[in-house]
Design a protein around this motif. Sequence first.
Motif, mmCIF file in Angstrom:
data_model
loop_
_atom_site.group_PDB
_atom_site.id
_atom_site.type_symbol
_atom_site.label_atom_id
_atom_site.label_comp_id
_atom_site.label_asym_id
_atom_site.label_seq_id
_atom_site.Cartn_x
_atom_site.Cartn_y
_atom_site.Cartn_z
ATOM 1 N N UNK A 505 7.524 110.474 26.692
ATOM 2 C CA UNK A 505 6.557 109.436 26.303
ATOM 3 C C UNK A 505 6.020 109.721 24.903
ATOM 4 N N UNK A 506 5.664 110.985 24.635
ATOM 5 C CA UNK A 506 5.186 111.346 23.297
ATOM 6 C C UNK A 506 6.263 111.079 22.248
ATOM 7 N N UNK A 507 7.511 111.444 22.571
ATOM 8 C CA UNK A 507 8.609 111.224 21.622
ATOM 9 C C UNK A 507 8.800 109.732 21.363
ATOM 10 N N UNK A 508 8.693 108.927 22.413
ATOM 11 C CA UNK A 508 8.835 107.485 22.253
ATOM 12 C C UNK A 508 7.724 106.892 21.404
ATOM 13 N N UNK A 509 6.505 107.350 21.631
ATOM 14 C CA UNK A 509 5.376 106.833 20.855
ATOM 15 C C UNK A 509 5.495 107.217 19.384
ATOM 16 N N UNK A 510 6.057 108.398 19.129
ATOM 17 C CA UNK A 510 6.272 108.802 17.730
ATOM 18 C C UNK A 510 7.310 107.902 17.064
ATOM 19 N N UNK A 511 8.413 107.623 17.791
ATOM 20 C CA UNK A 511 9.424 106.711 17.251
ATOM 21 C C UNK A 511 8.845 105.314 17.072
ATOM 22 N N UNK A 512 7.993 104.908 18.003
ATOM 23 C CA UNK A 512 7.372 103.588 17.911
ATOM 24 C C UNK A 512 6.538 103.475 16.639
ATOM 25 N N UNK A 513 5.877 104.539 16.303
ATOM 26 C CA UNK A 513 5.022 104.522 15.113
ATOM 27 C C UNK A 513 5.843 104.506 13.828
ATOM 28 N N UNK A 514 7.012 105.175 13.852
ATOM 29 C CA UNK A 514 7.754 105.373 12.608
ATOM 30 C C UNK A 514 8.979 104.487 12.436
ATOM 31 N N UNK A 515 9.637 104.084 13.555
ATOM 32 C CA UNK A 515 10.954 103.453 13.418
ATOM 33 C C UNK A 515 11.127 102.148 14.175
ATOM 34 N N UNK A 516 10.260 101.854 15.143
ATOM 35 C CA UNK A 516 10.432 100.658 15.968
ATOM 36 C C UNK A 516 9.179 99.786 15.899
ATOM 37 N N UNK A 517 9.358 98.510 16.208
ATOM 38 C CA UNK A 517 8.224 97.582 16.142
ATOM 39 C C UNK A 517 7.543 97.381 17.488
ATOM 40 N N UNK A 518 8.224 97.736 18.600
ATOM 41 C CA UNK A 518 7.646 97.554 19.932
ATOM 42 C C UNK A 518 8.392 98.447 20.910
ATOM 43 N N UNK A 519 7.782 98.639 22.093
ATOM 44 C CA UNK A 519 8.401 99.489 23.104
ATOM 45 C C UNK A 519 8.253 98.857 24.486
ATOM 46 N N UNK A 520 9.261 99.070 25.306
ATOM 47 C CA UNK A 520 9.231 98.672 26.715
ATOM 48 C C UNK A 520 9.322 99.945 27.548
ATOM 49 N N UNK A 521 8.528 100.024 28.612
ATOM 50 C CA UNK A 521 8.621 101.140 29.551
ATOM 51 C C UNK A 521 9.174 100.575 30.846
ATOM 52 N N UNK A 522 10.437 100.824 31.102
ATOM 53 C CA UNK A 522 11.067 100.243 32.285
ATOM 54 C C UNK A 522 12.373 100.922 32.604
ATOM 55 N N UNK A 523 12.789 100.789 33.834
ATOM 56 C CA UNK A 523 14.077 101.338 34.256
ATOM 57 C C UNK A 523 14.691 100.406 35.289
ATOM 58 N N UNK A 524 15.875 100.716 35.746
ATOM 59 C CA UNK A 524 16.573 99.853 36.702
ATOM 60 C C UNK A 524 17.060 100.655 37.908
ATOM 61 N N UNK A 525 16.192 101.575 38.354
ATOM 62 C CA UNK A 525 16.473 102.355 39.551
ATOM 63 C C UNK A 525 15.920 101.611 40.771
ATOM 64 N N UNK A 526 15.773 102.324 41.886
ATOM 65 C CA UNK A 526 15.263 101.680 43.094
ATOM 66 C C UNK A 526 13.781 101.342 42.970
ATOM 67 N N UNK A 527 13.011 102.196 42.263
ATOM 68 C CA UNK A 527 11.580 101.992 42.099
ATOM 69 C C UNK A 527 11.153 102.423 40.704
ATOM 70 N N UNK A 528 10.057 101.857 40.215
ATOM 71 C CA UNK A 528 9.562 102.203 38.887
ATOM 72 C C UNK A 528 9.157 103.670 38.826
ATOM 73 N N UNK A 529 8.236 104.079 39.700
ATOM 74 C CA UNK A 529 7.823 105.483 39.790
ATOM 75 C C UNK A 529 6.946 105.661 41.017
ATOM 76 N N UNK A 530 7.192 106.749 41.761
ATOM 77 C CA UNK A 530 6.353 107.025 42.938
ATOM 78 C C UNK A 530 5.184 107.927 42.581
ATOM 79 N N UNK A 531 4.996 108.221 41.307
ATOM 80 C CA UNK A 531 3.835 108.989 40.877
ATOM 81 C C UNK A 531 4.164 110.390 40.424
#
Length: 789
Positions: A505-531
Amino acid sequence: MGARIAAHLANARIPCVLLDLPSNSLERGDRPPDLSRPDSKVRNRLAETGLAAALRSRPPAFFAPEAARLITLGNLEDDLALLKNCDWIIEAIVEDREAKQTLYRAVESVRASGSVVSSNTSGISIARLADGFSGDFRRHFLGTHFFNPPRYMKLLEMITTPETDPAVVERIAQLGETVLGKGVVRAKDTPNFIANRIGTFLTLIALRQVAEGNFTIEEIDALTGPVIGLPKSATFRTLDLVGLDVLVHVVRNLAGALPDDEQHDLFRIPDFVTAMTASNLFGEKTGQGFYKKVPARDASQGSEILALDLKTLEYHPQKKPGLPSLEMLRAVEDLRQRVKALYAARDRAGDFYRRFFGDAFHYAACRIPEIADDVVSVDRAIKWGFNWELGLFELWDEVGVESVAQSWKAQGQAIPPLVERLLASGRKTFYSSAEGEARYFDFATREDRPLEDPPGVLLLASLKERRKEIKRNPGASLIDLGEAVLNLEFHSKMNTIGPDTVAMMHAGLKLLENSFTAMVIGNQAANFSVGANLMLVLISIQEGEWDELDEAVRAFQDVNMALKYAPRPAVAAPFGLTLGGGAEITLHAARVRAAAETYMGLVEVGVGLIPAGGGAKEMLLRAMDKAAGSEDPFEGVKDVFQTIGRAKTSSSAEEAKKLGYLSERDSFSMNRDRQIADAKQLALDLVKLGHRPGKPREDIPVLGQSALAKMKLGLHLLRRAEYISDHDVVIGTHLAKILSGGGEFTSPQRVSEQYLLDLEREAFLSLCGERKTQERIQHMLKTGKPLRN
């Protein structure tokens, strides 16, 4: 079924009319009829009964009960004229051609020219149903076979006649996919179409094994359940849910409609099923079938499930299957590897799979091009219609197409033309991948064809094959979605959140700040996250690593705050189970594009804890903002206290809004396949709208000791009534202190987000030191169920 289709149309916010046969019978409480005008309460009783059943059904047919307001009730005599304003008329009556055509003649007298009429038949010929009607009716007529329950089952089989207008087909397919969230499969007009044709055959293979005395009910259900990627209900529990009367009806229809089928002899009702139906053992609808729920001998256990002895038709406690390879290989996480190993096992389990899959593969291969033109349609119908993780041809690729064909040759069994063409072309699998492009073998051209992603769909696995993965660790990945949008994908076991997730997450936020204009947090497994990863929490507790645990909680809080105040927008795309830490990440996103089926909740009390990643803070902040200016702001605090304290989990994205987990600005996708693409578009829209991140709040109102006293009184009353345990009171008191501002303020005050985060972390660590909390964590890890000690 008609009421449940109407319920799902209402879920999609489509107003609809639900008509059933008229009723003239009076029941207790009805007024005597006024013969000069129909009494709608009496006349519409069947439609009302259907709607009431849909509202009561479990799992729920509606995202939220309020959606039922979009359904207008009526009957087919008094209210038929309502159909003239309908764009799509769906027939879902008894499986009888004459009855259906009688209804169509009435419909044709009132329908507007150009309106679509479709049948929900599960197997009657669509062309025969259209016989004798006007040209406009036939051009706008097709089969739309929804699977039950329509809200949850993804498959929508579409069946056309030679006269059906292609534009009508495209319009309904588009509506089905994008608005109703369905996976549309084009089926040919053959008996029972694709899914029920293959599915019934698979069921009969399993029944034959039992009839021959090779396996018990319990063994077949162990063999045909999650271990090979099928639902927990497996074979016999599924039959109990569907009803043996339905099975008998379908099998008899197939036997009559398929006299030339090479497996025609298999389409007969086994003797034990006949005996069960004669004894009224139809399954859930009669309270007993292959299984029966009874009160447990130990009253503290509630109930137990007994299994049927097919010889005596008496029930007995379930017996553990004696299948060593099944137990040994169940621990193999990768489904494809597990199926391959089970197929090769040299014991009774392996014998079953070689025969079961051998017959299934042969029958499915022989059905192309009879029921569908390609393997993809068959696989999708099986996966979407019966919730299989892999389709038959995908499974076949894993166990080996060539080896299965060789075994048929050795047994003197004919090789299906599809397989002959595949092997003659030099290929050894039905599916392949080249340069990141998925392909499938086309029967007609004998070539590989691209398995193209439908418009509006982004598949993360496909993007990774095309080398769009930027960074990866064991818990998560960063993927380039294109157009300068980054995706954070979780892929730990059950998508639990641990140090790897936080680091990515930290690495993604750093890339978001420097190289990307937006971010999506998502996956295509059975569930998003059980915690959170509870195993890591428990190990830290047992090792006495309190500083490390404190640091881990701080790190998760910090990354969630960084997410909330990121300089560029981050959109969360939750779906399925979105629990604990998964819900907290979602709460801190700039915006949420959920799946319609999102089961979201802060459920930490179930393991003796409270949310510590900012979940309680964020829920309180939202509640107090909403209560600004109200006469009694404690009502909002009380709602949050009850939501978290009772571990309330939404049954849909719609309900998640009611519970406060999603805001009114958040939206959802009906079709999960489209969710990542929808979230990406939402993120780009936020960029265009000039997203501004804001800064951490310092002005959150808390109500102090008066609110704390009220919440503690509530806990006291619940304990006296024995609704909660002593340890629940301990947990609830910690939560109450957070929501009241720490319990030290004698009057309302304003505090910062960091102040509330510190309270969360302190309460979390304190509860981790409680023996009963540790017992709850251990029990959850061992059984997957909460312990109320």
